[in-house]
Scaffold this motif. Structure first.
Motif, PDB file in Angstrom:
ATOM      1  N   ALA A 110       0.653  -1.145   0.189  1.00 50.74           N
ATOM      2  CA  ALA A 110       0.055  -0.071  -0.107  1.00 50.74           C
ATOM      3  C   ALA A 110       0.815   1.281   0.025  1.00 50.74           C
ATOM      4  O   ALA A 110       0.472   2.218  -0.630  1.00 50.74           O
ATOM      5  CB  ALA A 110      -0.857   0.058   1.388  1.00 50.74           C
ATOM      6  N   ALA A 115      -4.832   4.513  -0.615  1.00 49.49           N
ATOM      7  CA  ALA A 115      -4.086   3.346  -0.681  1.00 49.49           C
ATOM      8  C   ALA A 115      -4.082   2.343   0.627  1.00 49.49           C
ATOM      9  O   ALA A 115      -3.917   1.187   0.474  1.00 49.49           O
ATOM     10  CB  ALA A 115      -2.747   3.706  -1.421  1.00 49.49           C
ATOM     11  N   LEU A 137      -6.208  -0.828   1.315  1.00 51.94           N
ATOM     12  CA  LEU A 137      -5.509  -1.988   0.932  1.00 51.94           C
ATOM     13  C   LEU A 137      -5.029  -3.002   2.215  1.00 51.94           C
ATOM     14  O   LEU A 137      -4.996  -4.077   1.826  1.00 51.94           O
ATOM     15  CB  LEU A 137      -4.387  -2.137  -0.167  1.00 51.94           C
ATOM     16  CG  LEU A 137      -4.771  -1.472  -1.578  1.00 51.94           C
ATOM     17  CD1 LEU A 137      -3.613  -0.926  -2.263  1.00 51.94           C
ATOM     18  CD2 LEU A 137      -5.726  -2.380  -2.026  1.00 51.94           C
ATOM     19  N   ASN A 187     -10.159  -5.094   1.352  1.00 54.42           N
ATOM     20  CA  ASN A 187      -9.151  -4.992   0.371  1.00 54.42           C
ATOM     21  C   ASN A 187      -9.411  -5.938  -0.899  1.00 54.42           C
ATOM     22  O   ASN A 187      -8.789  -5.681  -2.124  1.00 54.42           O
ATOM     23  CB  ASN A 187      -7.716  -5.313   0.760  1.00 54.42           C
ATOM     24  CG  ASN A 187      -7.564  -6.772   1.314  1.00 54.42           C
ATOM     25  OD1 ASN A 187      -8.547  -7.423   1.535  1.00 54.42           O
ATOM     26  ND2 ASN A 187      -6.355  -6.959   1.686  1.00 54.42           N
TER      27      ASN A 187
END
Length: 161
Positions: free
Chosen positions: A32, A54, A57, A63
């Motif tokens: 990530a 991000a 994730l 995710n």
């Protein structure tokens, strides 16, 4: 079957599962972070996703869906950035690799055993396919990040000369 497992073995398996879970979270966090750093290099007007998104994730189960979003939106962001910089790369950079990883991750986590029995060997094959796609996508994203960094250095060099 549980009657045959000793309490010590159960404790050891429990510790091992905790270790694997923590190790997986660390790997996802590093992945990530690569995505985040890549997005941070992209001009805000070209971003389809914000860099700090991000980190989603790293959240298990969420995710699974977010891998698809990151694959598409990172690819669109990179596409716009490379177009603005006039850098010739593949169309929709890293999209195929990202979607291949996302699908393989989804297939790996799908509980096929609930619907029909599958051999353990098939589970291992699916896991290794997913792992290969994961590593190749991570590598590809990192290559594009390095390309942007090198272009930034080249631009700075051109303006200073």
């Amino acid at each position: 079957m549980p009657e045959t497992l000793s309490p010590e073995l159960i404790d050891e398996l429990y510790r091992l599962s905790i270790f694997v879970f923590i190790f997986t979270l660390i790997v996802w966090a590093l992945y990530a972070n690569t995505i985040r750093k890549t997005l941070a290099l992209i001009a805000p007007e070209n971003q389809f996703i914000k860099p700090n998104q991000a980190w989603i994730l790293v959240i298990p189960f969420i995710n699974v869906y977010w891998n698809f979003e990151v694959a598409r939106k990172l690819s669109y962001s990179l596409n716009n950035e490379f177009f603005d910089r006039k850098i010739e790369v593949e169309e929709n950079p890293a999209l195929r690799a990202g979607l291949a990883y996302a699908w393989s991750f989804l297939i790996y986590l799908t509980p096929f055993g609930l619907f029909f029995p599958i051999p353990v060997f098939v589970t291992f094959v699916i896991f290794f396919v997913m792992l290969i796609y994961f590593i190749s996508y991570w590598y590809k994203v990192n290559q594009f990040r390095e390309l942007i960094i090198e272009h930034n250095k080249w631009k700075d060099n051109q303006t200073n000369n």
